[in-house]
Write a protein that holds these residues in place. Structure first.
Motif, PDB file in Angstrom:
ATOM      1  N   THR A 230       0.704  -0.894   0.167  1.00  0.00           N
ATOM      2  CA  THR A 230       0.627  -0.002   0.037  1.00  0.00           C
ATOM      3  C   THR A 230       0.940   1.123   0.264  1.00  0.00           C
ATOM      4  N   LEU A 231       1.716   1.277   0.977  1.00  0.00           N
ATOM      5  CA  LEU A 231       2.839   2.568   0.642  1.00  0.00           C
ATOM      6  C   LEU A 231       3.652   2.484  -0.612  1.00  0.00           C
ATOM      7  N   ASP A 232       4.218   1.553  -1.063  1.00  0.00           N
ATOM      8  CA  ASP A 232       4.525   1.880  -2.301  1.00  0.00           C
ATOM      9  C   ASP A 232       4.094   2.753  -3.532  1.00  0.00           C
ATOM     10  N   GLY A 233       2.082   1.571  -3.124  1.00  0.00           N
ATOM     11  CA  GLY A 233       1.762   2.591  -4.408  1.00  0.00           C
ATOM     12  C   GLY A 233       1.252   3.676  -3.934  1.00  0.00           C
ATOM     13  N   LEU A 234       1.669   4.713  -3.087  1.00  0.00           N
ATOM     14  CA  LEU A 234       1.711   5.827  -2.972  1.00  0.00           C
ATOM     15  C   LEU A 234       2.808   5.947  -3.207  1.00  0.00           C
ATOM     16  N   LEU A 235       4.268   5.922  -3.176  1.00  0.00           N
ATOM     17  CA  LEU A 235       5.696   6.449  -2.933  1.00  0.00           C
ATOM     18  C   LEU A 235       5.479   6.656  -4.589  1.00  0.00           C
ATOM     19  N   ALA A 236       4.582   5.476  -5.159  1.00  0.00           N
ATOM     20  CA  ALA A 236       4.588   5.535  -7.322  1.00  0.00           C
ATOM     21  C   ALA A 236       3.812   6.511  -8.384  1.00  0.00           C
ATOM     22  N   GLN A 237       3.589   7.299  -7.133  1.00  0.00           N
ATOM     23  CA  GLN A 237       2.301   8.398  -7.658  1.00  0.00           C
ATOM     24  C   GLN A 237       3.422   9.127  -8.585  1.00  0.00           C
ATOM     25  N   ASP A 238       2.458   9.565  -9.354  1.00  0.00           N
ATOM     26  CA  ASP A 238       3.739  10.345 -10.727  1.00  0.00           C
ATOM     27  C   ASP A 238       2.783  11.575 -10.188  1.00  0.00           C
TER      28      ASP A 238
ATOM     29  N   VAL B 268      -4.206  -0.454  -2.535  1.00  0.00           N
ATOM     30  CA  VAL B 268      -3.308   0.130  -3.620  1.00  0.00           C
ATOM     31  C   VAL B 268      -3.526   0.890  -4.751  1.00  0.00           C
ATOM     32  N   CYS B 269      -3.190   2.285  -4.661  1.00  0.00           N
ATOM     33  CA  CYS B 269      -3.535   3.199  -5.682  1.00  0.00           C
ATOM     34  C   CYS B 269      -2.580   3.212  -7.178  1.00  0.00           C
ATOM     35  N   SER B 270      -3.441   3.538  -8.273  1.00  0.00           N
ATOM     36  CA  SER B 270      -2.809   3.534  -9.517  1.00  0.00           C
ATOM     37  C   SER B 270      -1.842   5.088  -9.822  1.00  0.00           C
ATOM     38  N   PRO B 271      -0.794   4.937 -10.365  1.00  0.00           N
ATOM     39  CA  PRO B 271       0.226   6.228 -10.025  1.00  0.00           C
ATOM     40  C   PRO B 271      -0.381   7.309 -10.395  1.00  0.00           C
ATOM     41  N   THR B 272      -1.762   7.518 -11.387  1.00  0.00           N
ATOM     42  CA  THR B 272      -1.836   9.016 -11.181  1.00  0.00           C
ATOM     43  C   THR B 272      -3.280   9.393 -10.207  1.00  0.00           C
ATOM     44  N   LEU B 273      -4.090   8.277  -9.765  1.00  0.00           N
ATOM     45  CA  LEU B 273      -5.025   8.659  -8.787  1.00  0.00           C
ATOM     46  C   LEU B 273      -4.669   9.439  -7.574  1.00  0.00           C
ATOM     47  N   VAL B 274      -3.388   9.656  -6.655  1.00  0.00           N
ATOM     48  CA  VAL B 274      -4.181  10.727  -5.932  1.00  0.00           C
ATOM     49  C   VAL B 274      -3.442  12.222  -6.238  1.00  0.00           C
ATOM     50  N   GLY B 275      -2.845  12.267  -7.606  1.00  0.00           N
ATOM     51  CA  GLY B 275      -2.878  13.670  -8.804  1.00  0.00           C
ATOM     52  C   GLY B 275      -4.534  13.913  -8.888  1.00  0.00           C
ATOM     53  N   LEU B 276      -5.830  12.909  -9.378  1.00  0.00           N
ATOM     54  CA  LEU B 276      -6.532  13.271  -9.649  1.00  0.00           C
ATOM     55  C   LEU B 276      -7.624  13.260  -9.309  1.00  0.00           C
TER      56      LEU B 276
END
Length: 276
Positions: free
Chosen positions: A18-26, A98-106
């Motif tokens: 889960t934390l890896d997914g956040l670190l992988a945000q674009d 697990v968030c996909s790389p564009t999720l937090v930005g969107l």
């Protein structure tokens, strides 16, 4: 600042991913972000594993706070983490999401509004190992409630004006439903980015989880019947049943069997676990 709140109870097997997914945000992710892991009542290494991510988050200019809370209970963990959050939007996600790389930005872009807003992404399920859970997942993702609106299962986010709609999280089971129903359908936004969630494995575990969901939904609407006005859950019509049965007969039978069995089981909040 964009805040991410992660309540976690015995999630050592999942918190790292889960934390890896956040670190992988674009690069579209906010420059200022605070991630708060609220490890509550854990008997495993959840907090220890989360602490290891402090340096990688700092490298991105983000802050990671790990709260090691002796008492178990998700509402208490949410409230403790909320007290550590800064101003700005807040995303709440389960520790097996697990968030996909564009999720937090969107999500940050969708919530950049003065008026109250609620947002989530596209709900997907990590492929289960057991055949029963795979069959259940295939049909669940196709029921009207999951294909229409913004369910927010496992991950939801609100802007600062939206978070002002309630004070502390009440001591309830369905925290996700509680938050969603604090917003009218017109105030909810689904962004075009997926996140994955882990489904319980096996028939017995699915029945326990389904019983918990049903109990939580009833509990909330008994305590807060005023929130029912914001429910947009699409009914499953006879035509929907026929379509689902014709398209995936085995999945349909498993889904119905879990729903029926959950009506005859007893939900014990003290001993409930996700059945992994």
């Amino acid at each position: 600042m964009f805040n991410v709140i992660l309540p976690a109870h015995d999630e050592a097997d999942f918190i790292g991913e889960t934390l890896d997914g956040l670190l992988a945000q674009d690069a579209s992710a906010p420059e200022e972000m605070r991630v708060i892991v609220a490890a509550n009542g854990c008997s495993d290494r959840t907090a220890e594993i989360a602490h290891r991510f402090a340096a990688p988050f700092a490298t991105r200019g983000w802050e990671l706070i790990v709260l090691d809370i002796p008492e178990g209970g998700k509402p208490g963990a949410l409230n403790r983490a909320d007290a550590e959050a800064g101003p700005g939007p807040r995303a709440y996600l389960d520790a097996d999401v697990v968030c996909s790389p564009t999720l937090v930005g969107l999500l940050a872009r969708a919530l950049d509004e003065a008026e109250p807003r609620y947002a989530s992404g596209i709900f997907t399920i990590t492929p289960p190992k057991s055949l029963i859970s795979r069959l259940y997942a295939r049909l669940w993702l196709k029921v009207p409630f999951m294909t229409a609106g913004v369910p927010g299962c496992g991950l939801f986010a609100v802007n600062e004006a939206g978070r002002a709609r309630w004070q502390d999280f009440p001591d309830i089971i369905a925290d996700d439903l509680f938050v969603r129903l604090n917003f009218a359908p017109s105030e909810r936004i689904r962004v075009d980015a997926p996140f994955t969630w882990v489904l319980a494995e096996g028939f017995g575990a699915l029945v326990r989880v389904r019983r918990r969901w049903d109990t939580g939904n009833r509990q909330l609407l008994e305590l807060r019947p005023d929130l029912a006005v914001n429910e947009e859950k699409a009914p499953v019509r006879p035509a929907d049943h026929l379509r689902l049965l014709a398209g995936q007969p085995l999945s349909y039978l498993v889904y119905v069997a879990v729903a029926v069995a959950s009506r005859f089981s007893v939900y014990d909040r003290a001993s409930w676990a996700r059945g992994r």
